[in-house]
Design a protein around this motif. Structure first.
Motif, short mmCIF file in Angstrom:
data_model
loop_
_atom_site.label_atom_id
_atom_site.label_comp_id
_atom_site.label_asym_id
_atom_site.label_seq_id
_atom_site.Cartn_x
_atom_site.Cartn_y
_atom_site.Cartn_z
N HIS A 183 4.96 -6.05 -0.56
CA HIS A 183 4.04 -4.91 -0.71
C HIS A 183 3.80 -4.61 -2.20
O HIS A 183 2.66 -4.40 -2.62
CB HIS A 183 4.65 -3.69 0.00
CG HIS A 183 3.88 -2.41 -0.17
ND1 HIS A 183 3.01 -1.94 0.79
CD2 HIS A 183 3.87 -1.51 -1.19
CE1 HIS A 183 2.49 -0.79 0.36
NE2 HIS A 183 2.99 -0.50 -0.84
N CYS A 242 1.87 4.05 -5.27
CA CYS A 242 1.85 4.28 -3.83
C CYS A 242 1.30 5.67 -3.62
O CYS A 242 1.47 6.56 -4.45
CB CYS A 242 3.27 4.19 -3.26
SG CYS A 242 3.89 2.50 -3.13
N GLU A 255 -2.44 1.56 0.10
CA GLU A 255 -1.22 1.25 0.85
C GLU A 255 -1.51 0.27 1.97
O GLU A 255 -0.76 -0.68 2.21
CB GLU A 255 -0.62 2.54 1.45
CG GLU A 255 0.03 3.42 0.42
CD GLU A 255 1.02 2.64 -0.42
OE1 GLU A 255 2.13 2.42 0.05
OE2 GLU A 255 0.65 2.26 -1.54
N HIS A 291 0.47 -4.52 -4.87
CA HIS A 291 0.04 -3.56 -5.89
C HIS A 291 -0.30 -4.28 -7.20
O HIS A 291 -1.25 -3.90 -7.88
CB HIS A 291 1.13 -2.52 -6.15
CG HIS A 291 1.12 -1.40 -5.14
ND1 HIS A 291 0.11 -0.47 -5.07
CD2 HIS A 291 1.99 -1.08 -4.15
CE1 HIS A 291 0.37 0.39 -4.09
NE2 HIS A 291 1.51 0.04 -3.50
ZN LIG Z 1 2.70 1.08 -2.08
#
Ligand SMILES: [Zn+2]
Length: 264
Positions: A82, A99, A105, A86
């Motif tokens: 994850h 986040c 997200e 980003h």
């Molecule tokens: Zn995130």
């Protein structure tokens, strides 16, 4: 704006797919550390933090990823993937590093799914899916069973219905999600609550896993599959739907369109 967001999501997903080739990754489990290094992550630390993970931009231009050491191995892998999302989504002057933005997200979660379970590495999908197959895939890809099930269903390659139930008080179950279904409609709507006294539900809550049959659907349809209870949810995978045979509605051939040629 919406168009820009779609273009960006497309660009980011393509970049994620290219990473596998760029980093020479040919088989699961995907070496996320190698990918992270390639993207400028200088260190990955596991600390006691309340969040699952955190991406820190370093003064010299690289990154540091901090992962919660209390999370299970599969969860840490998901979080690292994850955070890689980003990095891919970051461009000068935007806020993708942080986040919080729901769209960012979701995009980073899609990147994580793409990196953790690349479609090209799923070779046995033609064999059909059940909880056992999903479990083997989860082990091979070092992902949680739930993440694996979501990913496989979202690829749209196999017929079936994934249902994720949340246990409530009094043995009740609430359907919290049914990510994708193919081949047949599920007998339950998201948000449906099943009473704990129903025999079908009693079976689900009495044992941690096993085969399941549900015959209470409209029109007498019968669903079969299997289920497994995980940490916080109950994951059910329905693999077949049988319609009752009726002389009025029965077609001359009981085979589905397209299957007839195979058997004639
Ligand atoms: Zn995130």
């Amino acid at each position: 704006m919406a168009r820009d967001a779609t273009d960006k999501a497309h660009r980011v997903m393509q970049a994620a797919r290219r990473l596998l080739d760029t980093c020479g990754i040919e088989r699961p489990p995907v070496d996320l550390v190698r990918i992270a290094r390639h993207l400028g992550v200088q260190r990955i630390r596991e600390l006691d933090i309340r969040l699952d993970g955190q991406l820190v931009e370093l003064a010299d231009g690289g990154y540091e990823v901090i992962l919660s050491r209390n999370a299970p191995h599969t969860r840490r892998r998901f979080t690292l993937a994850h955070e890689i999302g980003h990095i891919l989504a970051a461009s000068p002057g935007d806020e993708s590093m942080n986040c919080g933005d729901a769209a960012a997200e979701e995009l980073c979660n899609r990147v994580a799914a793409e990196l953790l379970i690349p479609e090209r590495f799923i070779t046995d999908r033609a064999a059909g899916m059940d909880v056992g197959t999903l479990r083997r895939l989860a082990t091979r890809f070092q992902c949680s069973l739930e993440a694996t099930a979501w990913r496989v269903l979202n690829m749209g390659q196999v017929a079936g219905a994934l249902l994720i139930w949340r246990p409530l008080e009094d043995g009740k179950l609430e359907l919290s999600a049914s990510p994708r279904t193919f081949g047949f409609a599920t007998p339950f709507e998201n948000g449906a609550v099943l009473d704990g006294a129903v025999p079908f539900v009693r079976q689900l809550t009495a044992q941690s896993e096993g085969p399941v049959t549900y015959g209470g659907a409209p029109g007498g349809r019968v669903y079969t599959g299997d289920y497994v209870r995980l940490n916080k949810v109950l994951l059910m995978y329905l693999t077949s739907e049988a319609r009752p045979r009726s002389s009025k509605t029965r077609r001359r051939s009981s085979a589905a369109p397209g299957q007839g040629e195979l058997f004639s």
